[in-house]
Design a protein around this motif. Structure first.
Motif, mmCIF file in Angstrom:
data_model
loop_
_atom_site.group_PDB
_atom_site.id
_atom_site.type_symbol
_atom_site.label_atom_id
_atom_site.label_comp_id
_atom_site.label_asym_id
_atom_site.label_seq_id
_atom_site.Cartn_x
_atom_site.Cartn_y
_atom_site.Cartn_z
ATOM 1 N N PHE A 239 0.802 -1.531 -0.130
ATOM 2 C CA PHE A 239 0.071 -0.084 0.383
ATOM 3 C C PHE A 239 1.118 1.450 -0.284
ATOM 4 N N TRP A 240 1.854 1.165 0.325
ATOM 5 C CA TRP A 240 3.014 2.472 0.311
ATOM 6 C C TRP A 240 3.876 2.276 -1.185
ATOM 7 N N GLU A 241 4.471 1.241 -1.471
ATOM 8 C CA GLU A 241 5.460 1.794 -2.410
ATOM 9 C C GLU A 241 4.540 1.031 -4.131
ATOM 10 N N GLY A 242 3.607 0.101 -3.549
ATOM 11 C CA GLY A 242 2.993 -0.417 -5.034
ATOM 12 C C GLY A 242 1.892 0.355 -4.814
ATOM 13 N N ALA A 243 1.400 1.592 -4.495
ATOM 14 C CA ALA A 243 0.224 2.201 -4.563
ATOM 15 C C ALA A 243 0.340 2.410 -5.782
ATOM 16 N N HIS A 244 -1.091 3.186 -6.744
ATOM 17 C CA HIS A 244 -1.441 3.751 -8.086
ATOM 18 C C HIS A 244 -0.264 4.951 -8.109
ATOM 19 N N PRO A 245 0.505 5.256 -9.109
ATOM 20 C CA PRO A 245 1.301 6.230 -9.291
ATOM 21 C C PRO A 245 1.181 7.600 -9.195
#
Length: 451
Positions: free
Chosen positions: A35-41
């Motif tokens: 949810f932090w690094e893999g969240a929508h950019p």
């Protein structure tokens, strides 16, 4: 920024020798990265799914999954893994898109485009409001609102923005014919024809709908709709375990997780059930089924259990004891830590004995695996990764339960529906030694009275 203590891309080779708390740190910390690094950019909202290698090549964002992701971010801040100011900035960015997205009588759809906010249909006729996914989003936003309780202007502004979204949700508009309806489409109207009834993952929607300041539903929608269906009350005995509510053998374990990431079942009851007992018995039945393993699936046992909705070798299925095709979903056991901590820890350690490069990756445990077919998912799902973080934290400190149960609309909704709550006698004191960076939010009272 994400702090250095959260950067653990590889599982230590000697992880099985770690103490239980150290292992829980590793699992939570790694899973939060979804949810932090893999969240929508663009928006920072949660992608519906991610691959074990490489980011999703689309803009598909899950509204309910984003709610669970918000709860995960709060946990990360509390444990010192994510900077509070950076988390607040991310949450404001989420609201920027949500406020500009099409809403249908105040409700969001199942999926939206993470760059534009446009609705992405879940099915042909499911292209509008989804009040259950919206409830899961609101669960996360309410926890964040309660946690970010400082007088700093940006925290005040965040709380005001959340309150506005909540106030615009027209819960009563979705109440018709004495029931609460799950979907509405601007093109197809009520064609989905899906009243929310029978025990499932949707209790949270009724609590928020009953506690709404401007658009509260009549409590009869709960008592004469949700609770009146044949699949609500159970009372049958499954290998010595009596289940109060739900389908045979309890159904998929997410019934005991999704609404209860925020709703604290400790001492919580109404005329139908004691919800701590309900969820604990559901988890025990699920666990016992995998131990008995009536279908002879490879790998099943006391250290490898857990049936809930997930990917599988052929399709996405809501796995359950009466729909068991040999697929284990780590989220099922790991999100059950509050109810069956010993069995959940046995599963966590058991999962770590599987092929490390196939069951574990950049965002923690993969979505599911099937040893019958030597199949391990190459994906993660937001709605499975999020409850892992939230429910492990509730087991360890009760943080999210305290935040959510302290919210006025939650207390009011529970009271209006006829819930009562005694002291948290079944569970350890959540303000014990495992409290990491205790904040005033964590100490809010959890009782409620009708007003």
């Amino acid at each position: 920024m994400i702090l250095a203590s959260c950067r653990t891309p590889d599982l230590p080779n000697d992880a099985l020798e770690f103490a239980d708390d150290a292992l829980l740190d590793i699992v939570q910390r790694q899973t939060i990265r979804y949810f932090w690094e893999g969240a929508h950019p663009v928006s920072g909202l949660a992608r519906d799914r991610q691959k074990t290698a490489g980011d999703a090549p689309n803009d598909l964002v899950a509204i309910g999954g984003s709610g669970f992701g918000i709860m995960a971010i709060i946990v990360a801040v509390e444990r010192g893994w994510v900077d509070r100011a950076e988390a607040l900035h991310r949450l404001h960015r989420m609201l920027d898109l949500l406020e500009g997205s099409p809403r249908y009588h105040g409700m969001l759809p199942h999926f939206i485009n993470g760059s534009t906010g446009d609705t992405i249909p879940f099915r042909r006729k499911d292209d509008g409001a989804d009040i259950v996914e919206t409830a899961f989003l609101f669960q996360g936003l309410i926890c964040a609102r309660e946690y970010l309780d400082q007088t700093a202007s940006e925290e005040q502004r965040f709380r005001a923005r959340v309150n506005t979204l909540l106030a615009q949700a027209e819960w009563d508009w979705f109440a018709r014919k004495g029931k609460l309806y799950w979907h509405w489409s601007p093109r197809h109207g009520w064609a989905m024809n899906n009243p929310i009834e029978g025990w499932n993952e949707c209790l949270l929607a009724f609590v928020l709908a009953a506690g709404s300041q401007h658009h509260a539903i009549d409590p009869d929608c709960y008592h004469d709709g949700f609770a009146r269906a044949p699949t609500f009350e159970n009372g049958r005995n499954y290998n010595g375990i009596v289940l109060q509510l739900g389908p045979n053998f309890g159904g998929p374990l997410f019934f005991a997780h999704y609404s209860f990431c925020g709703l604290d079942p400790n001492g919580l009851s109404d005329r139908y059930a004691d919800y701590w007992q309900q969820n604990t018995c559901h988890a025990l039945i699920n666990h016992q089924h995998c131990v008995l393993n009536p279908h002879g699936h490879k790998g099943y046992g006391a250290d490898c259990w857990g049936l809930t909705a997930s990917h599988g070798p052929t399709a996405y299925i809501a796995h359950a004891p009466d729909r068991d095709v040999g697929v284990i979903t780590p989220s099922a056991a790991l999100s059950s830590f509050p109810y069956v901590p010993d069995q959940a820890m046995a599963a966590l350690r058991g999962f770590l004995t599987k092929p490390r490069d196939r069951i574990w990756g950049r965002f923690g445990f993969v979505d599911a695996f099937c040893e019958n077919r030597n199949w391990y998912a190459r994906t993660y799902l937001a709605i499975n990764q999020g409850p892992i973080v939230a429910m492990i934290e509730n087991h360890r400190t009760g943080l999210l339960w305290k935040l959510f149960m302290g919210a006025h609309e939650v207390r009011l909704g529970l009271a209006r529906l006829g819930f009562t709550r005694t002291g948290a006698t079944q569970q350890k004191d959540h303000l014990g030694a495992d409290t990491v960076h205790a904040s005033p939010s964590r100490r809010k009272a959890a009782g409620f009275v009708a007003t």
